[in-house]
Motif scaffolding. Structure first.
Motif, short mmCIF file in Angstrom:
data_model
loop_
_atom_site.label_atom_id
_atom_site.label_comp_id
_atom_site.label_asym_id
_atom_site.label_seq_id
_atom_site.Cartn_x
_atom_site.Cartn_y
_atom_site.Cartn_z
N LYS A 268 8.97 3.92 3.86
CA LYS A 268 7.90 3.10 4.39
C LYS A 268 7.32 2.23 3.28
O LYS A 268 7.21 2.65 2.14
N LYS A 269 6.94 1.01 3.67
CA LYS A 269 6.36 0.07 2.71
C LYS A 269 5.05 -0.45 3.26
O LYS A 269 4.96 -0.76 4.45
N ASN A 270 4.05 -0.54 2.41
CA ASN A 270 2.73 -1.02 2.82
C ASN A 270 2.49 -2.41 2.25
O ASN A 270 2.59 -2.61 1.03
N LEU A 271 2.17 -3.34 3.12
CA LEU A 271 1.86 -4.71 2.71
C LEU A 271 0.35 -4.92 2.78
O LEU A 271 -0.24 -4.87 3.87
N TYR A 272 -0.24 -5.12 1.62
CA TYR A 272 -1.68 -5.42 1.53
C TYR A 272 -1.82 -6.94 1.57
O TYR A 272 -1.61 -7.62 0.57
N ASN B 294 4.11 -0.39 -2.38
CA ASN B 294 2.84 -1.05 -2.10
C ASN B 294 2.92 -2.49 -2.59
O ASN B 294 3.00 -2.74 -3.80
N ILE B 295 2.91 -3.42 -1.65
CA ILE B 295 3.17 -4.83 -1.96
C ILE B 295 1.96 -5.67 -1.59
O ILE B 295 1.48 -5.61 -0.45
N GLY B 296 1.47 -6.45 -2.52
CA GLY B 296 0.39 -7.39 -2.23
C GLY B 296 0.97 -8.70 -1.71
O GLY B 296 2.03 -9.14 -2.16
N GLN C 62 2.23 -1.86 7.79
CA GLN C 62 3.22 -0.90 7.29
C GLN C 62 4.58 -1.19 7.92
O GLN C 62 4.69 -1.39 9.13
N TRP C 63 5.60 -1.21 7.08
CA TRP C 63 6.98 -1.43 7.52
C TRP C 63 7.71 -0.10 7.49
O TRP C 63 7.76 0.57 6.45
N ASP C 64 8.28 0.33 8.61
CA ASP C 64 8.97 1.62 8.67
C ASP C 64 10.48 1.49 8.56
O ASP C 64 11.22 2.46 8.75
#
Length: 225
Positions: free
Chosen positions: A2-6, A154-156, A190-192
């Motif tokens: 999973k990746k989180n885009l802030y 965790n990507i801004g 969030q990208w799953d």
């Protein structure tokens, strides 16, 4: 993984105050915008961003640099995250009219008078600009390329009001409230590995009827850059 885009909007500019349409015009942050960006950096201080992708326009780059400052977060410029190219409308103040779609557009000094129904047409291309559908495709392609081609967790994402609205309309059933997304605020997608979902819905996001979503998008997309 999973990746989180802030995903955050740039700080305030003088054109935001004047309600001018930025588009791809490169307008820097004003003093308030810089202060807002430092406040954003403080809000994100507990998040260890692995990297920040930013629009190449200076107002987004400045915001990204301030957020990245404390932890020396790597910044990657992504031109595909730039704001909607509004062509000859850039720098103008928009006035939506109730006249028929075919009514000629009037530009009087700094003011543009354009039929609301024309702007509801996603294929309408402002002179020297791009249609909303072209713009949304560009934004979504950029976001999807980022999540599929980086190992960061965790990507801004430093971008613009119109770009954020396009993401919301594509990946969620939410839209911005009447006041729109504040400058230097953020939300998390969030990208799953297959799809996006929104985490911790901010109070400026609301659910509305699809027709209302489109009208709100057009109104805000042309005013708040």
């Amino acid at each position: 993984m999973k990746k989180n885009l802030y995903i955050f909007r740039h700080g305030e500019t003088d054109w935001n105050i004047a309600k001018r349409m930025h588009g791809i015009t490169d307008i820097p942050l004003n003093k308030t915008g810089i202060e807002q960006s430092y406040a954003l950096a403080k809000c994100l201080s507990n998040v260890r961003l692995d990297c920040i992708y930013t629009s190449s326009l200076s107002r987004a780059v400045q915001t990204a640099e301030i957020v990245a400052e404390k932890n020396h977060t790597p910044i990657i410029t992504e031109p595909g995250l730039m704001e909607w190219n509004l062509g000859i409308f850039c720098g103008k103040i928009l006035h939506l009219t109730k006249r028929p779609k075919w009514t000629p557009i009037k530009i009087i000094k700094d003011d543009v008078y354009i039929p609301r129904t024309l702007l509801l047409d996603g294929d309408y291309v402002p002179q020297n600009g791009e249609s909303y559908n072209m713009f949304k495709q560009r934004i979504c392609k950029s976001i999807e390329n980022i999540v599929k081609n980086t190992d960061a967790k965790n990507i801004g994402i430093a971008t613009h009001g119109g770009a954020i609205r396009a993401m919301l309309r594509e990946y969620t059933n939410l839209t911005q409230a009447k006041q729109g997304m504040p400058n230097a605020d953020y939300f998390v997608l969030q990208w799953d590995g297959n799809k996006f979902s929104i985490l911790e819905q901010p109070n400026w996001l609301v659910t509305k009827h699809p027709v209302v979503l489109m009208i709100d998008f057009i109104k805000k997309a042309f005013h708040n850059r």
